[in-house]
Scaffold this motif. Structure first.
Motif, PDB file in Angstrom:
ATOM      1  N   ARG A 172      -6.902  10.114   2.222  1.00  0.00           N
ATOM      2  CA  ARG A 172      -5.285   9.943   2.241  1.00  0.00           C
ATOM      3  C   ARG A 172      -4.779  11.207   2.231  1.00  0.00           C
ATOM      4  NH1 ARG A 172      -5.100   5.885  -3.203  1.00  0.00           N
ATOM      5  NH2 ARG A 172      -6.607   4.346  -2.330  1.00  0.00           N
ATOM      6  N   GLN A 188      -1.107   4.124   9.129  1.00  0.00           N
ATOM      7  CA  GLN A 188      -0.848   3.395   7.832  1.00  0.00           C
ATOM      8  C   GLN A 188      -1.401   2.062   7.942  1.00  0.00           C
ATOM      9  OE1 GLN A 188       0.361   5.617   5.643  1.00  0.00           O
ATOM     10  NE2 GLN A 188       0.947   7.146   7.136  1.00  0.00           N
ATOM     11  N   ARG A 217       0.890  -1.168  -0.046  1.00  0.00           N
ATOM     12  CA  ARG A 217      -0.007  -0.122   0.087  1.00  0.00           C
ATOM     13  C   ARG A 217       0.898   1.345   0.189  1.00  0.00           C
ATOM     14  NH1 ARG A 217      -4.046   0.107   5.007  1.00  0.00           N
ATOM     15  NH2 ARG A 217      -2.717  -1.415   5.557  1.00  0.00           N
ATOM     16  N   SER A 218       0.202   2.174  -0.619  1.00  0.00           N
ATOM     17  CA  SER A 218       0.947   3.512  -0.618  1.00  0.00           C
ATOM     18  C   SER A 218       0.838   4.074   0.736  1.00  0.00           C
ATOM     19  CB  SER A 218       0.613   4.475  -1.567  1.00  0.00           C
ATOM     20  OG  SER A 218       0.511   4.054  -3.018  1.00  0.00           O
ATOM     21  N   PRO A 254       1.666  -1.576   4.268  1.00  0.00           N
ATOM     22  CA  PRO A 254       2.471  -0.166   4.077  1.00  0.00           C
ATOM     23  C   PRO A 254       3.970  -0.150   3.907  1.00  0.00           C
ATOM     24  CG  PRO A 254       1.436  -0.020   6.089  1.00  0.00           C
ATOM     25  CD  PRO A 254       1.206  -1.625   5.711  1.00  0.00           C
ATOM     26  N   ARG A 279      -2.787  -5.526   1.941  1.00  0.00           N
ATOM     27  CA  ARG A 279      -1.306  -5.169   1.719  1.00  0.00           C
ATOM     28  C   ARG A 279      -0.645  -4.255   2.630  1.00  0.00           C
ATOM     29  NH1 ARG A 279      -0.709  -2.837  -4.522  1.00  0.00           N
ATOM     30  NH2 ARG A 279      -2.220  -1.635  -3.624  1.00  0.00           N
TER      31      ARG A 279
END
Length: 475
Positions: free
Chosen positions: A209, A62, A6-7, A365, A363
């Motif tokens: 975000r 996050q 993940r971003s 980070p 996912r």
């Protein structure tokens, strides 16, 4: 191998302005009896003194899981709970509706009485900031100082407590105590609102975000650090992202013996989970996934849970969810220690595997620093050379037996999950059908009553038709 996850995004955390914070700490030094203040208002002084590690909180968010409203790590989860927040605030969770955004604004005499002030003292001091009536910090600070000089201990303590509510617990407007903070102060039930603000702010900002997370960051900091391992020596300067990806479930401090509630709030009203109302909106959280944090065994994966994925902001609450949330708090469902299961801060392999699968789907980070596992692999004992061949054969037999057992187990597990899902669907369908029938019956009765009023004699003819033979059928 290149890391694919993940971003990560940078967030700001709303903090009290330095000048107000310094002034508050100065007032706390005037307290003649801190113990008395704690008995009345909880652990406000400890929260005020907490130094917040913003990098830790930025790393923590996050890992936020937008589906399960908690923090999902490679093979474990953590959830802020009402009972833990109650422990750190030092006040109980009262069995009443904690906050209603659209309820009546407290009248000035009520506020003046709670602060031991005259109505004339505060009548002209309110000003509007961010759409809410507010009292200036400087005004309240001056009143507190005056009360101290006149040895009015109760008056001084009440104003100091309100200042901590407005500047630290609910820090929306710098150098002002807004009406939401005043309302929560008057309820004397801040814990549910504090937890709601934490969840709502993190959920809202992580969905966009970006932005500033507005909640009581000292309380969030105290909660997460209570679960993290405490090094016996001075910690090395390792980034929090690397630390959190290194720690295993065995490293986490799951249970705090000083926080061992007799009851846990499990759900409210018609909700399967706990709906929370904060100063900006509402959200639900899932206490069953936090059982381990109270020292209880996590024995199954929660695939059968009916999730209440409720989240709304008051300014966008077109479905009027705040009314449903408020209504639910009139019917709180608690579970006692005997109902919460086995006492053991461990988790079943099936549950941990579910968390691992969830983490893989979500996912992570940051790059993995270890292998996530649902079991601890045994340490092999050294064997003499002559026994290696026999050991290998025995190992093959055990693997085949284990494979057969796993296939049989997973098949039964899938069948059980399917039945649970079908049962849940049928229950919902029956409930919906019943509600529709009630609505249709009410609408039909309303129509019949209307026709009876406008058509004279209609009701009598209808009663004759059903109560006895009609004249056309008589001999």
């Amino acid at each position: 191998m290149e890391f694919v996850g993940r971003s990560t995004h940078g967030y700001k955390f709303k903090a009290p302005d330095a000048e107000s914070l310094e002034g508050l700490r100065g007032l706390t030094k005037m307290l003649k009896n801190p113990g008395h203040f704690q008995e009345q208002y909880g652990n406000l002084l400890d929260i005020l003194k907490t130094k917040v590690d913003v990098m830790l909180l930025n790393t923590l968010v996050q890992f936020y899981d937008p589906i399960y409203h908690g923090f999902t790590f490679p093979d474990f989860q953590l959830f802020p709970t009402l009972e833990e927040y109650s422990h750190w605030v030092g006040l109980p969770v009262l069995d009443e509706v904690p906050f209603h955004a659209f309820g009546p604004i407290p009248k000035i005499p009520t506020i003046a009485k709670a602060l031991h002030l005259e109505v004339a003292d505060i009548k002209d001091k309110f000003t509007t900031k961010d759409g809410l009536p507010c009292l200036p910090y400087n005004f309240l600070h001056q009143k507190a100082t005056t009360c101290f000089e006149k040895s009015k201990t109760d008056d001084f303590e009440s104003i100091l407590a309100l200042l901590i509510y407005g500047i630290v617990l609910f820090p929306r407007v710098d150098k002002f105590v807004d009406m939401n903070a005043i309302r929560v102060f008057l309820t004397q039930n801040p814990v549910p609102v504090l937890l709601a603000d934490t969840y709502v702010a993190i959920h809202d900002r992580t969905s966009h975000r970006k932005g500033t997370i507005v909640c009581c960051t000292p309380l969030l900091h105290r909660w997460i650090t209570s679960h993290l391992p405490r090094p016996s020596i001075r910690p090395e300067p390792i980034p929090w992202s690397q630390k959190l990806m290194t720690w295993t479930p065995k490293d986490i401090i799951w249970f705090n013996p000083s926080c061992d509630p007799e009851f846990v709030i499990d759900s409210c009203g018609d909700f399967n989970n706990v709906p929370l109302l904060g100063t900006q909106g509402g959200i639900s959280y899932i206490p069953i996934l936090a059982r381990r944090q109270f020292g209880y065994y996590m024995e199954m994966k929660p695939v059968y849970l009916i999730l209440d994925r409720d989240f709304f902001l008051y300014k966008k609450d077109d479905a009027n969810q705040n009314v449903q949330f408020e209504k639910a708090w009139y019917s709180i469902v608690k579970k006692s220690r005997s109902q919460l299961g086995k006492r053991a801060v461990i988790a079943h392999e099936v549950y941990v595997q579910w968390v691992i699968d969830r983490a893989n789907k979500l996912r992570m980070p940051y790059p993995r620093q270890r292998f996530a596992t649902s079991t601890v692999p045994p340490i092999p004992l050294p064997l003499p050379p002559e026994s290696l061949e026999g050991y290998q054969k025995q190992l093959d037999v055990e693997r085949r037996e284990k494979s057969k057992w796993e296939m049989k187990y997973h098949k039964k597990e899938q069948e059980c999950d399917t039945l649970r899902c079908l049962l849940d669907q049928q229950i919902r369908a029956n409930r919906q059908e019943k509600e529709e029938n009630i609505k249709l019956s009410a609408a039909l009765q309303k129509k019949e009553d209307f026709l009876d009023k406008v058509c004279l004699g209609r009701k009598k003819r209808r009663m004759d038709l059903f109560d006895g033979p009609h004249s056309d059928f008589e001999d």
